[in-house]
Design a protein around this motif. Structure first.
Motif, PDB file in Angstrom:
ATOM      1  N   ASN A   7      33.023  37.297  41.982  1.00 38.04           N
ATOM      2  CA  ASN A   7      32.886  38.719  42.327  1.00 38.04           C
ATOM      3  C   ASN A   7      31.474  38.974  42.844  1.00 38.04           C
ATOM      4  OD1 ASN A   7      32.748  41.462  42.540  1.00 38.04           O
ATOM      5  ND2 ASN A   7      33.846  41.858  40.636  1.00 38.04           N
TER       6      ASN A   7
ATOM      7  N   GLN B 130      36.028  39.102  29.965  1.00 41.30           N
ATOM      8  CA  GLN B 130      35.705  40.258  30.816  1.00 41.30           C
ATOM      9  C   GLN B 130      34.189  40.378  31.008  1.00 41.30           C
ATOM     10  OE1 GLN B 130      38.328  42.347  32.345  1.00 41.30           O
ATOM     11  NE2 GLN B 130      39.186  40.334  31.839  1.00 41.30           N
TER      12      GLN B 130
ATOM     13  N   GLN C 291      42.712  44.662  36.841  1.00 40.46           N
ATOM     14  CA  GLN C 291      42.049  43.722  35.958  1.00 40.46           C
ATOM     15  C   GLN C 291      42.765  42.389  35.933  1.00 40.46           C
ATOM     16  OE1 GLN C 291      41.609  46.211  32.366  1.00 40.46           O
ATOM     17  NE2 GLN C 291      39.669  45.115  32.145  1.00 40.46           N
TER      18      GLN C 291
ATOM     19  N   SER D 181      42.314  34.885  39.236  1.00 46.41           N
ATOM     20  CA  SER D 181      41.495  34.446  38.105  1.00 46.41           C
ATOM     21  C   SER D 181      40.201  35.233  37.990  1.00 46.41           C
ATOM     22  CB  SER D 181      41.169  32.960  38.229  1.00 46.41           C
ATOM     23  OG  SER D 181      42.367  32.210  38.272  1.00 46.41           O
ATOM     24  N   GLY D 182      39.957  36.130  38.929  1.00 49.14           N
ATOM     25  CA  GLY D 182      38.756  36.969  38.854  1.00 49.14           C
ATOM     26  C   GLY D 182      37.472  36.190  39.076  1.00 49.14           C
ATOM     27  N   TYR D 183      37.475  35.245  40.029  1.00 54.61           N
ATOM     28  CA  TYR D 183      36.282  34.446  40.296  1.00 54.61           C
ATOM     29  C   TYR D 183      35.434  35.067  41.407  1.00 54.61           C
ATOM     30  CZ  TYR D 183      38.509  30.602  37.667  1.00 54.61           C
ATOM     31  OH  TYR D 183      39.091  29.826  36.708  1.00 54.61           O
TER      32      TYR D 183
ATOM     33  N   TRP E 229      39.600  40.006  45.885  1.00 55.91           N
ATOM     34  CA  TRP E 229      40.361  39.940  44.632  1.00 55.91           C
ATOM     35  C   TRP E 229      41.111  38.604  44.562  1.00 55.91           C
ATOM     36  CZ3 TRP E 229      45.072  39.006  42.617  1.00 55.91           C
ATOM     37  CH2 TRP E 229      45.305  39.425  41.287  1.00 55.91           C
TER      38      TRP E 229
ATOM     39  N   ARG F 152      34.032  39.349  36.448  1.00 56.62           N
ATOM     40  CA  ARG F 152      35.499  39.439  36.372  1.00 56.62           C
ATOM     41  C   ARG F 152      35.949  40.795  35.826  1.00 56.62           C
ATOM     42  NH1 ARG F 152      36.757  35.197  33.126  1.00 56.62           N
ATOM     43  NH2 ARG F 152      37.309  33.836  34.849  1.00 56.62           N
TER      44      ARG F 152
ATOM     45  N   GLY G 147      33.290  33.206  36.702  1.00 57.35           N
ATOM     46  CA  GLY G 147      33.948  34.447  36.275  1.00 57.35           C
ATOM     47  C   GLY G 147      32.999  35.628  36.111  1.00 57.35           C
TER      48      GLY G 147
ATOM     49  N   PHE H 192      36.795  43.612  38.378  1.00 61.93           N
ATOM     50  CA  PHE H 192      37.908  43.574  39.337  1.00 61.93           C
ATOM     51  C   PHE H 192      38.984  44.587  38.947  1.00 61.93           C
ATOM     52  CE2 PHE H 192      36.609  39.198  40.703  1.00 61.93           C
ATOM     53  CZ  PHE H 192      36.675  39.388  42.063  1.00 61.93           C
TER      54      PHE H 192
END
Ligand code: MTE
Length: 396
Positions: free
Chosen positions: A385, A144, A139, A381-383, A378, A133, A130, A136
């Motif tokens: 990045n 975060q 969001q 789960s916002g993995y 994107w 995250r 993450g 992104f």
């Protein structure tokens, strides 16, 4: 609570109090007393020097990017990621590791038993899936993280494969599950995950007991953790108590729906069905600028842009820098310290032509031919990045 009084409150949490209370007790007390802190809040946590607090309830601490200036991250600067409460004090003498499941001869080993296996060390850049995250858009929910849920250490201990070979993996054994001793709150599912047998048998997958030459600290999994090099940090289970060989991937929250990535690119904001996802394994190619700091004012004259780059199971081949918003790129110098799973630090000498505002970018390439993209893929789960990094600076 106003920002100031919240800051005062945080400062009242003295290092002494944090030393004497158990982490679970601290986390519970803080969770009930304190609302969310601003994202860049740094608090005095015993033994953790200047890390950014991302979650109180289960200690989650981010490394400020300006700390990416040593090849090995001092343990006090190493990010911390906990899904639940850390275990109460573990007694190294009482601790035991069991190895069972699809094996001929189940084992139960003490720390002293482990020390009789051949020692092995791996320099590894550990990055939370993450990490980034919080950058992104749109969001996504979850911690975060900024850019600093990543650090590098020399992990040492014994090879996981030596343990598995001693236990004798049956032909039916295809996955290896790790269970840690986290204190699981209420109905939260325990943090149990598995990796495929091939990775478990890799010569560099460890049961690690040390970090940078010292026994693991509690935050990092004392007395032993799995170390699955090059893979997302979630694979490296802390406070390891059980290794179980399974016929198939472990079924549980942290394997599915947790830690999965869409099989195909998705539109930002789009939901993805679990059957259209796969488990996260190795890390992406990525670089981060650790200086000059974002939004800083610098004097005219020669400037050293610097940072770190890593690529999971691949090696970094180059890092390029742009000082004109991505129109032109020049190679940075990779510093000499390197090891397969460790990041490369890099520097780039740059003299701005004139005063003004600049956007400096860094872009890494690896031995698999992967290039850091302008925008990360994107996902809900916002993995992972790994977008090209950038800082904006003003040259006086
Ligand atoms: N192991 C246990 N038992 N419990 C956890 O919550 N978090 C995982 C992994 N191992 C976790 C765990 C995650 S998501 C990461 S990124 C790494 O530990 C972080 O390791 P660190 O805290 O030593 O930096």
């Amino acid at each position: 609570m106003a920002a100031n009084s919240r800051r005062d409150f945080l400062q009242q949490i003295s290092a002494a109090a944090l030393i004497t209370a158990t982490p679970a007790a601290i986390s519970r007390a803080l969770a009930s007393a304190v609302p969310l802190v601003p994202q860049t809040q740094s608090v005095p946590v015993s033994g953790e020097d200047g890390l950014l607090l991302r979650s109180f309830r289960f200690v989650d601490l981010e490394t400020p990017v300006e700390y990416f200036n040593t090849w090995l991250t001092p343990v006090s600067h190493f990010f911390v990621r906990n899904h639940m409460f850390e275990p109460i004090e573990l007694d190294a003498h009482q601790w035991r590791l069991s190895i069972g499941g699809e094996v001929e001869k189940p084992l139960t080993l003490s720390l002293s038993d482990l020390s009789k296996f051949e020692a092995h060390a791996v320099v590894n850049t550990l990055e939370c899936a993450g990490n980034g995250r919080g950058l992104f858009r749109p969001q996504v929910p979850g911690i975060q993280w900024g850019k600093g849920a990543v650090s590098t250490a020399r992990f040492s201990g014994i090879r996981l494969r030596d343990l598995l070979q001693r236990a004798g993996v049956k032909p039916t054994g295809k996955h290896v599950m790790f269970r840690g001793l986290d204190e699981v709150p209420g109905k939260v599912p325990p943090f149990i995950r598995s990796i495929p047998i091939e990775k478990a048998l890799d010569a560099d997958s460890l049961v690690a007991t040390h970090m940078n030459g010292s026994p693991l600290t509690k935050h990092h999994g004392f007395p032993a953790r799995a170390l699955v090099p090059g893979w997302v940090g979630a694979a490296s289970c802390k406070w390891l108590a059980e290794i179980k060989v399974l016929e198939s991937e472990f079924v549980g929250n942290f394997m599915n729906p947790g830690y999965r990535f869409p099989n195909h690119p998705v539109q930002a904001g789009e939901a993805v069905k679990p059957e259209d996802t796969h488990p996260l394994t190795a890390l992406n190619v990525k670089s981060v600028i650790s200086g000059p700091a974002d939004s800083s004012n610098v004097k005219a004259g020669k400037l050293i842009v610097h940072g770190a780059a890593w690529a999971g199971e691949a090696d970094i081949t180059k890092v390029e820098i742009s000082s004109d918003g991505g129109s032109s790129w020049n190679a940075a110098k990779l510093t000499h310290e390197q090891d397969h799973y460790g990041w490369r630090l890099w520097t780039y000498d740059w003299t701005p032509r004139k005063a003004g505002d600049y956007t400096i970018m860094s872009r890494a390439t690896d031995t698999q031919g992967r290039v850091q993209p302008a925008a990360a893929e994107w996902n809900p789960s916002g993995y992972l990045n790994n977008a090209i990094d950038q800082v904006k600076i003003h040259v006086a």
